[in-house]
Write a protein that holds these residues in place. Structure first.
Motif, PDB file in Angstrom:
ATOM      1  N   ALA A  90     -40.821  19.802  49.559  1.00 38.50           N
ATOM      2  CA  ALA A  90     -41.325  21.093  50.018  1.00 38.50           C
ATOM      3  C   ALA A  90     -40.286  21.831  50.848  1.00 38.50           C
ATOM      4  O   ALA A  90     -40.167  23.057  50.783  1.00 38.50           O
ATOM      5  CB  ALA A  90     -42.594  20.878  50.840  1.00 38.50           C
ATOM      6  N   GLN A  91     -39.505  21.056  51.623  1.00 46.72           N
ATOM      7  CA  GLN A  91     -38.484  21.653  52.476  1.00 46.72           C
ATOM      8  C   GLN A  91     -37.352  22.260  51.657  1.00 46.72           C
ATOM      9  O   GLN A  91     -36.862  23.348  51.958  1.00 46.72           O
ATOM     10  CB  GLN A  91     -37.915  20.593  53.423  1.00 46.72           C
ATOM     11  N   SER A  92     -36.928  21.577  50.617  1.00 47.18           N
ATOM     12  CA  SER A  92     -35.752  22.018  49.868  1.00 47.18           C
ATOM     13  C   SER A  92     -36.046  23.245  49.009  1.00 47.18           C
ATOM     14  O   SER A  92     -35.268  24.180  48.955  1.00 47.18           O
ATOM     15  CB  SER A  92     -35.245  20.883  48.971  1.00 47.18           C
ATOM     16  N   ARG A  93     -37.177  23.227  48.308  1.00 51.22           N
ATOM     17  CA  ARG A  93     -37.546  24.312  47.410  1.00 51.22           C
ATOM     18  C   ARG A  93     -36.443  24.617  46.406  1.00 51.22           C
ATOM     19  O   ARG A  93     -36.245  25.751  46.002  1.00 51.22           O
ATOM     20  CB  ARG A  93     -37.922  25.586  48.190  1.00 51.22           C
TER      21      ARG A  93
ATOM     22  N   THR B 201     -27.935  24.015  51.041  1.00 54.22           N
ATOM     23  CA  THR B 201     -28.721  25.005  51.777  1.00 54.22           C
ATOM     24  C   THR B 201     -27.809  26.014  52.479  1.00 54.22           C
ATOM     25  O   THR B 201     -28.141  27.199  52.583  1.00 54.22           O
ATOM     26  CB  THR B 201     -29.659  24.337  52.802  1.00 54.22           C
TER      27      THR B 201
ATOM     28  N   ARG C 112     -33.320  28.744  44.683  1.00 53.67           N
ATOM     29  CA  ARG C 112     -34.563  28.443  45.381  1.00 53.67           C
ATOM     30  C   ARG C 112     -35.728  28.687  44.435  1.00 53.67           C
ATOM     31  O   ARG C 112     -35.683  29.568  43.578  1.00 53.67           O
ATOM     32  CB  ARG C 112     -34.717  29.327  46.621  1.00 53.67           C
ATOM     33  N   GLN C 113     -36.777  27.923  44.585  1.00 60.99           N
ATOM     34  CA  GLN C 113     -37.936  28.082  43.710  1.00 60.99           C
ATOM     35  C   GLN C 113     -38.567  29.461  43.850  1.00 60.99           C
ATOM     36  O   GLN C 113     -39.210  29.944  42.929  1.00 60.99           O
ATOM     37  CB  GLN C 113     -38.981  27.003  44.017  1.00 60.99           C
ATOM     38  N   THR C 114     -38.348  30.100  44.998  1.00 64.88           N
ATOM     39  CA  THR C 114     -38.933  31.416  45.223  1.00 64.88           C
ATOM     40  C   THR C 114     -38.074  32.534  44.669  1.00 64.88           C
ATOM     41  O   THR C 114     -38.477  33.694  44.682  1.00 64.88           O
ATOM     42  CB  THR C 114     -39.137  31.664  46.727  1.00 64.88           C
TER      43      THR C 114
ATOM     44  N   ARG D 298     -34.540  24.713  42.850  1.00 67.09           N
ATOM     45  CA  ARG D 298     -34.743  24.681  41.404  1.00 67.09           C
ATOM     46  C   ARG D 298     -33.400  24.306  40.789  1.00 67.09           C
ATOM     47  O   ARG D 298     -32.389  24.967  41.046  1.00 67.09           O
ATOM     48  CB  ARG D 298     -35.212  26.044  40.881  1.00 67.09           C
TER      49      ARG D 298
END
Length: 199
Positions: free
Chosen positions: A146-149, A59, A180-182, A151
């Motif tokens: 959910a916190q990590s997100r 992170t 990140r997934q986003t 990919r």
């Protein structure tokens, strides 16, 4: 264009100050800066479970990649970095009496450096051991997922070739891209352009 040494120093100072703030936010330990390389660890000097250390450093590295998008040199050029992580045992201790330093030694340190040097601009590359720890962190609970997100994608050679990358002294290593997934889909170029902080 060519930067004057004083401009390089100012640019690195701005960059490292931004990273120093992220060190505090993500609970990692800044080991050292060597030239344009910035190295951090987690799990030392305060012992921390392996999956959590991988999560903290990953992170932090992703935050560094985000931070440089708003930084530029005095001449208006964008700063580009690449990041790499490896997880494993190290030997650590304070060496010297004049300006003593808390140093880390071992194959894990060397491999982390290789993960950075074989990464690509704007991306975070991790070894299989780090990937496994991150997956363990994510799998531990739905809230962590959910916190990590994160990919996690295997690194493939050019044109979808063999998984992994050739690493000096190691041969071909299986490595992974962490985003990140986003995030928007990352470019698939395997070309390396610049040195940057190790994480």
């Amino acid at each position: 264009g060519t930067m004057h040494p004083i401009d390089v120093m100012r640019m690195l100072n701005d960059l490292y100050q931004a990273f120093d703030r992220l060190v505090e936010q993500h609970g990692v330990y800044k080991v050292e800066t060597i030239g344009d390389a910035y190295m951090v660890v987690s799990g030392a000097p305060d012992p921390t479970p392996g999956p959590e250390t991988a999560f903290r450093v990953a992170t932090f590295a992703l935050a560094c990649l985000d931070a440089v998008t708003t930084l530029e040199t005095a001449s208006g050029h964008r700063i580009q970095i690449r990041c790499g992580i490896h997880s494993g045992p190290v030997v650590a201790g304070v060496v010297g009496t004049a300006m003593p330093r808390y140093c880390f030694f071992g194959d894990t340190v060397n491999t982390a450096s290789r993960m950075e040097s074989t990464s690509t601009v704007g991306r975070l590359q991790v070894s299989a051991s780090t990937c496994s720890l991150l997956q363990s962190w994510i799998d531990a609970s739905p809230s962590r997922a959910a916190q990590s997100r994160f990919r996690i994608e295997p690194r493939l050679g050019q044109h979808g070739g063999a998984h992994g990358v050739e690493v000096k002294g190691k041969g071909r290593m299986l490595t992974y891209w962490i985003t990140r997934q986003t995030d928007q889909p990352e470019p698939q170029s395997e070309e390396t352009h610049a040195s940057a902080p190790k994480a």
